[in-house]
Design an enzyme around this catalytic site. Structure first.
Site, mmCIF file in Angstrom:
data_model
loop_
_atom_site.group_PDB
_atom_site.id
_atom_site.type_symbol
_atom_site.label_atom_id
_atom_site.label_comp_id
_atom_site.label_asym_id
_atom_site.label_seq_id
_atom_site.Cartn_x
_atom_site.Cartn_y
_atom_site.Cartn_z
ATOM 1 N N CYS A 43 -22.559 0.630 -31.060
ATOM 2 C CA CYS A 43 -21.458 1.200 -31.840
ATOM 3 C C CYS A 43 -20.151 0.543 -31.389
ATOM 4 C CB CYS A 43 -21.395 2.716 -31.653
ATOM 5 S SG CYS A 43 -22.934 3.507 -32.164
ATOM 6 N N GLU A 80 -24.459 7.304 -15.089
ATOM 7 C CA GLU A 80 -23.407 8.292 -14.866
ATOM 8 C C GLU A 80 -23.773 9.613 -15.553
ATOM 9 O OE1 GLU A 80 -19.499 5.574 -14.255
ATOM 10 O OE2 GLU A 80 -19.978 6.026 -16.327
ATOM 11 N N CYS A 105 -17.707 2.238 -28.661
ATOM 12 C CA CYS A 105 -18.278 2.900 -27.484
ATOM 13 C C CYS A 105 -18.490 1.944 -26.306
ATOM 14 C CB CYS A 105 -19.606 3.536 -27.887
ATOM 15 S SG CYS A 105 -20.517 4.237 -26.503
ATOM 16 N N SER A 111 -27.569 14.764 -28.928
ATOM 17 C CA SER A 111 -26.617 14.058 -29.779
ATOM 18 C C SER A 111 -27.209 12.695 -30.137
ATOM 19 C CB SER A 111 -25.295 13.879 -29.030
ATOM 20 O OG SER A 111 -24.409 13.081 -29.779
ATOM 21 N N SER A 136 -23.665 11.885 -34.643
ATOM 22 C CA SER A 136 -22.413 11.128 -34.596
ATOM 23 C C SER A 136 -22.250 10.391 -35.905
ATOM 24 C CB SER A 136 -22.459 10.139 -33.431
ATOM 25 O OG SER A 136 -22.714 10.853 -32.246
ATOM 26 N N ASN A 140 -11.465 7.655 -27.245
ATOM 27 C CA ASN A 140 -11.091 7.428 -25.846
ATOM 28 C C ASN A 140 -11.160 5.936 -25.574
ATOM 29 O OD1 ASN A 140 -10.900 10.238 -25.008
ATOM 30 N ND2 ASN A 140 -13.115 10.303 -25.299
ATOM 31 N N CYS A 191 -16.176 11.194 -23.683
ATOM 32 C CA CYS A 191 -17.131 10.620 -24.632
ATOM 33 C C CYS A 191 -16.934 9.127 -24.794
ATOM 34 C CB CYS A 191 -16.896 11.212 -26.015
ATOM 35 S SG CYS A 191 -17.454 12.851 -26.151
ATOM 36 N N GLY A 246 -26.557 6.248 -23.513
ATOM 37 C CA GLY A 246 -27.810 6.024 -24.213
ATOM 38 C C GLY A 246 -28.022 6.884 -25.440
HETATM 39 N N1 SAH Z 1 -25.919 8.078 -28.282
HETATM 40 C C1 SAH Z 1 -25.616 9.397 -28.644
HETATM 41 C C2 SAH Z 1 -25.070 10.230 -27.522
HETATM 42 C C3 SAH Z 1 -24.064 9.588 -26.607
HETATM 43 S S1 SAH Z 1 -22.523 9.183 -27.314
HETATM 44 C C4 SAH Z 1 -24.693 9.427 -29.839
HETATM 45 O O1 SAH Z 1 -24.172 8.398 -30.218
HETATM 46 O O2 SAH Z 1 -24.539 10.499 -30.409
HETATM 47 C C5 SAH Z 1 -21.721 10.756 -27.375
HETATM 48 C C6 SAH Z 1 -20.573 10.860 -28.373
HETATM 49 O O3 SAH Z 1 -19.459 10.070 -27.966
HETATM 50 C C7 SAH Z 1 -20.911 10.381 -29.774
HETATM 51 O O4 SAH Z 1 -20.552 11.357 -30.700
HETATM 52 C C8 SAH Z 1 -20.044 9.133 -29.962
HETATM 53 O O5 SAH Z 1 -19.691 8.953 -31.311
HETATM 54 C C9 SAH Z 1 -18.873 9.476 -29.105
HETATM 55 N N2 SAH Z 1 -18.112 8.315 -28.659
HETATM 56 C C10 SAH Z 1 -18.577 7.102 -28.330
HETATM 57 N N3 SAH Z 1 -17.573 6.300 -27.916
HETATM 58 C C11 SAH Z 1 -16.453 7.042 -27.981
HETATM 59 C C12 SAH Z 1 -15.089 6.812 -27.627
HETATM 60 N N4 SAH Z 1 -14.702 5.645 -27.136
HETATM 61 N N5 SAH Z 1 -14.209 7.815 -27.808
HETATM 62 C C13 SAH Z 1 -14.591 9.011 -28.262
HETATM 63 N N6 SAH Z 1 -15.871 9.308 -28.570
HETATM 64 C C14 SAH Z 1 -16.795 8.345 -28.441
HETATM 65 FE FE1 SF4 Z 2 -23.523 4.428 -30.080
HETATM 66 FE FE2 SF4 Z 2 -24.096 6.660 -28.678
HETATM 67 FE FE3 SF4 Z 2 -25.112 4.258 -27.963
HETATM 68 FE FE4 SF4 Z 2 -22.526 4.730 -27.639
HETATM 69 S S1 SF4 Z 2 -24.187 5.773 -26.594
HETATM 70 S S2 SF4 Z 2 -23.472 2.836 -28.499
HETATM 71 S S3 SF4 Z 2 -22.086 6.019 -29.418
HETATM 72 S S4 SF4 Z 2 -25.529 5.355 -29.854
#
Ligand code: SAH
Ligand code: SF4
Length: 348
Positions: free
Chosen positions: A120, A95, A123, A194, A217, A293, A336, A162
């Site tokens: 995480c 996506e 996420c 990021s 993050s 979210n 996000c 990713g």
């Molecule tokens: N993997 C990278 C980039 C993709 S995630 C990273 O982790 O930075 C992009 C952002 O979305 C990150 O800052 C992460 O902390 C945030 N994020 C992940 N899950 C989320 C959620 N459910 N609600 C709000 N932000 C979220």
């Molecule tokens: Fe963590 Fe970013 Fe991977 Fe989601 S996309 S699991 S926030 S590293």
């Protein structure tokens, strides 16, 4: 991706020199000319009107194609955020999101992997696990699908599915292509990577570039809490991450964004704010507060508007710079951390 004799090779993943290597008998201006054509976002050889037929045939003979991926789904939120579902050559689906701000500035939010290995806790992408890395062409194609569909894009964030620093070489190549002066030529200051905090990757980025904007993050400044939310913290605890960010700032002079997903009752307390304030002191940062979210099967709660405001005020009173992210794209699960594709199965 595995070598497969029927697989096409996308010209979208090639710099002029890579195209030149395919055409050793042609003059060098040709590779730049072809690169420029490709990076206009074209989908067929016919569109290259001033390129001789023999060159197009040679490229086709070498299995070179234009888009190797296709749009299979499109959703547009009431706030203007658009999300594309894109099918890759092997059947995997990713996506990509287009964000439009109040000045009509468009930002492409690109995926770097199918799924993510980082796990995480908050996420949705993390729940998929890692299916595979994307190739540079598959990253660049996302940009062009979005631009062809929605018009000129000025900014790029690697914040889709990713972890970009876990697929460093492909991400780096995609940046070289999208930054190239004879292509779409997006400035490095308009590109953000990021990361969940791969300190080694941040050090590499400082040393070898490209010196794009960096967002980290954090989610918690305390090791114990962060390790429960983000397992990567066991490998790179917050002190090591902080040192890597300092190295990046020294190398680039750039301010870093700390992304802080707010989880009600978990990391939105006064204690967490104090820890975040003291962590930020040693850095030149702006803190981006992202209310959580919701994602299927994830059991957290979004903070109330009041508690977001309170948390932001703690930080601001301490002189820390803060921005609050709108919940853009929630209506299409494109905000996000909401990107996830079900029943993902590459066909080979
Ligand atoms: N993997 C990278 C980039 C993709 S995630 C990273 O982790 O930075 C992009 C952002 O979305 C990150 O800052 C992460 O902390 C945030 N994020 C992940 N899950 C989320 C959620 N459910 N609600 C709000 N932000 C979220
Ligand atoms: Fe963590 Fe970013 Fe991977 Fe989601 S996309 S699991 S926030 S590293």
């Amino acid at each position: 991706m595995q070598e497969n004799p029927t697989q096409k090779i996308s010209l979208y993943g090639m710099l002029p020199r890579d195209i030149g290597a395919l055409l050793p008998d042609e003059k060098t201006f040709r590779s730049r000319q072809l690169f420029t054509w490709v990076q206009k976002g074209i989908s067929s050889y016919e569109e290259m009107i001033n390129v001789p037929k023999r060159i197009k045939e040679e490229l086709q003979y070498q299995r070179c194609t234009l888009f190797s991926s296709q749009i299979i789904d499109e959703k547009i939120d009431t706030d203007g955020t658009a999300k594309l579902g894109i099918r890759l050559q092997d059947g995997a689906v990713i996506e990509s999101v287009l964000l439009t701000d109040e000045h009509d500035r468009k930002t492409a939010c690109l995926s770097s992997q199918v799924g993510c290995a980082m796990g995480c806790a908050f996420c949705s992408t993390g729940t998929m696990g890692l299916i595979r890395n994307l190739e540079a062409s598959e990253i660049v194609e996302q940009f062009h699908h979005l631009q062809n569909r929605f018009g000129s894009i000025s900014h790029i964030v690697y914040m889709g599915m990713g972890e970009p620093l876990a697929n460093f070489e492909a991400v780096r190549t995609s940046i070289k292509i999208l930054h190239h002066e004879t292509g779409v030529n997006i400035g490095l200051r308009k590109i953000t990577i990021s990361t969940c905090g791969l300190a080694e990757g941040i050090r590499q980025l400082a040393e070898k570039g490209p010196h794009v904007k960096l967002a980290v993050s954090l989610a918690a400044a305390d090791n114990q809490l962060r390790s429960t939310l983000m397992p990567i913290n066991n490998a790179y605890p917050v002190e090591e991450l902080q040192a890597a960010m300092q190295t990046y700032q020294k190398a680039t002079g750039r301010r870093i964004t700390l992304e802080y997903v707010l989880l009600a009752g978990i990391n939105d307390t006064r204690k967490a704010a104090r820890e975040l304030i003291s962590y930020s002191r040693a850095l030149h940062v702006i803190i981006n507060l992202i209310p959580w979210n919701p994602g299927a099967g994830l059991e957290f709660t979004s903070p109330s508007a009041d508690s977001i405001k309170r948390f932001a005020e703690y930080l601001e009173e301490a002189g820390v710079q803060v921005t609050r992210r709108y919940r853009r794209g929630r209506g299409v699960n494109g905000a996000c951390g909401q990107l996830a594709v079900k029943h993902q199965k590459p066909s080979d």
